[in-house]
Design a protein around this motif. Structure first.
Motif, PDB file in Angstrom:
ATOM      1  N   MET A   1       0.846  -1.193   0.000  1.00 29.05           N
ATOM      2  CA  MET A   1       0.000   0.000   0.000  1.00 29.05           C
ATOM      3  C   MET A   1       0.875   1.235   0.000  1.00 29.05           C
ATOM      4  N   LYS A   2       0.279   2.344  -0.454  1.00 29.71           N
ATOM      5  CA  LYS A   2       1.026   3.607  -0.419  1.00 29.71           C
ATOM      6  C   LYS A   2       0.661   4.336   0.882  1.00 29.71           C
ATOM      7  N   LEU A   3       1.695   4.627   1.672  1.00 25.56           N
ATOM      8  CA  LEU A   3       1.455   5.235   2.981  1.00 25.56           C
ATOM      9  C   LEU A   3       2.269   6.504   3.143  1.00 25.56           C
ATOM     10  N   SER A   4       1.711   7.465   3.881  1.00 21.59           N
ATOM     11  CA  SER A   4       2.541   8.594   4.314  1.00 21.59           C
ATOM     12  C   SER A   4       2.537   8.601   5.834  1.00 21.59           C
ATOM     13  N   VAL A   5       3.644   9.066   6.405  1.00 22.39           N
ATOM     14  CA  VAL A   5       3.739   9.174   7.859  1.00 22.39           C
ATOM     15  C   VAL A   5       4.108  10.631   8.154  1.00 22.39           C
ATOM     16  N   ILE A   6       3.192  11.340   8.794  1.00 21.00           N
ATOM     17  CA  ILE A   6       3.406  12.764   9.055  1.00 21.00           C
ATOM     18  C   ILE A   6       4.016  12.926  10.443  1.00 21.00           C
TER      19      ILE A   6
ATOM     20  N   HIS B   1       5.326  -2.068   2.384  1.00 24.84           N
ATOM     21  CA  HIS B   1       4.564  -0.923   1.880  1.00 24.84           C
ATOM     22  C   HIS B   1       5.494   0.124   1.270  1.00 24.84           C
ATOM     23  N   ASP B   2       4.864   1.016   0.481  1.00 26.36           N
ATOM     24  CA  ASP B   2       5.597   2.105  -0.156  1.00 26.36           C
ATOM     25  C   ASP B   2       5.358   3.343   0.711  1.00 26.36           C
ATOM     26  N   VAL B   3       6.416   3.821   1.390  1.00 30.63           N
ATOM     27  CA  VAL B   3       6.197   4.800   2.462  1.00 30.63           C
ATOM     28  C   VAL B   3       6.970   6.101   2.237  1.00 30.63           C
TER      29      VAL B   3
END
Ligand code: UGA
Length: 442
Positions: free
Chosen positions: A1-6, A24-26
């Motif tokens: 999955m495509k994830l962002s971590v703020i 995952h793609d982070v």
């Protein structure tokens, strides 16, 4: 999955690297450009066993990257919110300005259907408030608290002991269709640990938020409980470590987190119990968690007790005496000195006129920034040389396991050891000629 971590602090950096390791793609986002540069170079901005390896692996496969541009979060299916919630400067509540600021920036990149998953520790009610703004752009909010321990953060993130997901619920507490979809997406993110049996609890926002603070409140209470027993042991001649062993055999009680000593510190337990008490007060239920203030008081008294023991051991005053403090980090396997009980003890001794030398295997640089008045010596044996008294405040293996009383006796003529973590064998130190002082031990 495509994830962002703020937010790429402790929580976010580890979460980003761990999610990449799960396939995952982070992209990790932070406003601190220096932190982003370090992480992009595969360097952990803090000491955490295993993190550098995980960063390197993620960067090499291309599944992990870091950026200071919030727009790089665009296109992710799930945006994890992992910014800090420190204690406000003029009170005990949580400062939510980082959460609100991150949310503001995130709103401009959110697309309909995106999921925002809050990981930060927040006062109960925060998720419901944030859900309004997230829903307004067609995205969905979930609350997915984190239970990682510093020093074990990689393991705790890759294979957590439970996954808690708070989602939008209807009037009778059942997840709404939007809530179910958010939970399903998060379950997909954690499919690796979930498929190996990690329990997953799907609940409402308030419960998810409360699970986190309740867990930390319970842990803090367990530590302060045994420290309260140490206070009683001190006036009765009992030994709190034997007491902890004995009650710990009862499976309902358990021995873990019954380590009496100078108490808890760090970036989580102290501020979380204070913020919880402050939030309960706002909700008109202050009395329900009033005991947390007592837990905080017991905890702070143990630091004073350790200082008092050093004074007593040195004949009533530490003024002009050489005291070596073993440890500065709030606990072993960490370079974190936030609210470190040990560094506080060192600073108090310095304030009383002692000539204090502090040593620590990882935390000296951070400690120097917080307490520049103390002197720091990297080499353990050099730090101990010629000390009148030695005070153990952080139970690193370098001290607890690898430091013998006989060796210390060869480094100094001083014969006082104050064991702030009840980590040493009193008999060994007494046999080597030391006056041994423990916390809640005869
Ligand atoms: C704590 C919780 O243990 C994690 O589950 C939680 O996710 C984390 O806070 C957080 O909210 O982020 P951490 O702050 O890494 O983790 O530290 P702990 O291992 O809980 O230790 C806290 C303090 O308690 C340390 O100063 C430690 O020395 C002290 N402690 C611990 C004791 O004094 N006695 C004990 O028996 C155990």
């Amino acid at each position: 999955m495509k994830l962002s971590v703020i937010g790429c602090g402790y929580l976010g950096a580890v979460h980003a690297a761990a999610m990449a390791s799960l396939g995952h793609d982070v992209v990790g986002i932070d406003i601190d450009e220096q932190k982003i540069r370090m992480l992009s170079d595969g360097e952990a901005p803090f000491f955490e066993p295993g993190l550098t390896e995980l960063l390197e692996a993620g960067l090499t496969t291309g599944r992990l990257r870091f950026s200071s541009d919030p727009h790089d979060a665009e296109g992710a299916d799930i945006h994890f919110l992992a910014v800090g919630t420190p204690q406000v400067k003029d009170g005990s509540a949580a400062d939510l300005s980082f959460v609100d600021g991150a949310m503001d920036r995130l709103l401009s990149v959110l697309r309909p259907g995106d999921v925002v998953a809050g990981k930060s520790t927040v006062p109960v009610g925060t998720a419901a408030r944030l859900a309004h703004v997230v829903n307004a752009v067609g995205a969905t909010l979930a609350w997915n608290p984190e239970f990682l321990r510093e020093g074990w953060a990689v393991k705790d993130t890759v294979s957590p002991d439970r996954v808690v997901i708070g989602v939008e619920t209807d009037a009778v507490g059942a997840p709404t269709p939007r809530g179910i979809r958010a939970a399903d997406l998060l379950k997909e993110v954690y499919s690796a640990p979930l498929s190996s049996g990690t329990p997953c609890i799907i609940t409402d926002y308030a419960t998810a938020e409360l699970v986190k603070v309740a867990a930390n409140a319970f842990l803090a209470t367990k530590i302060s409980f045994i420290n309260a027993m140490a206070e009683i042991a001190e006036v009765t001649g009992a030994d709190v470590t034997t007491l902890a062993d004995a009650i710990g055999h009862d499976e309902r009680i358990g021995r873990r987190f019954l380590g009496a000593g100078i108490g808890f510190g760090g970036g989580c337990l102290p501020k979380d119990i204070r913020a919880f008490a402050a939030r309960a007060e706002e909700l008109g239920r202050g009395a329900s968690v009033d005991f947390l203030r007592s837990m905080d008081d017991i905890n702070m008294r143990r630091r004073a007790r350790a200082v008092h023991l050093v004074e007593e051991a040195l004949g009533g005053s530490v003024f002009g005496r050489r005291v070596t403090v073993l440890g500065a980090a709030f606990k072993p396997h960490s370079d974190d000195v936030r609210d470190s009980p040990g560094l506080d003890v060192a600073a108090r001794l310095h304030g009383l006129g002692a000539i204090v030398t502090v040593t620590d295997p990882a935390a000296i640089d951070n400690a120097r920034k917080v307490s520049p008045q103390l002197s720091y010596v990297e080499n353990r044996d050099d730090a101990i040389r010629d000390a009148d008294a030695i005070v153990l405040v952080t139970e690193w293996d370098q001290y607890r396991r690898q430091l013998s009383a006989v060796h210390v006796a060869s480094l100094t003529d001083g014969r006082v050891i104050v064991d702030g973590r009840n980590s040493f064998d009193p008999a060994e130190w007494r046999a080597a000629g030391f006056d041994y002082y423990g916390m809640g031990r005869p």
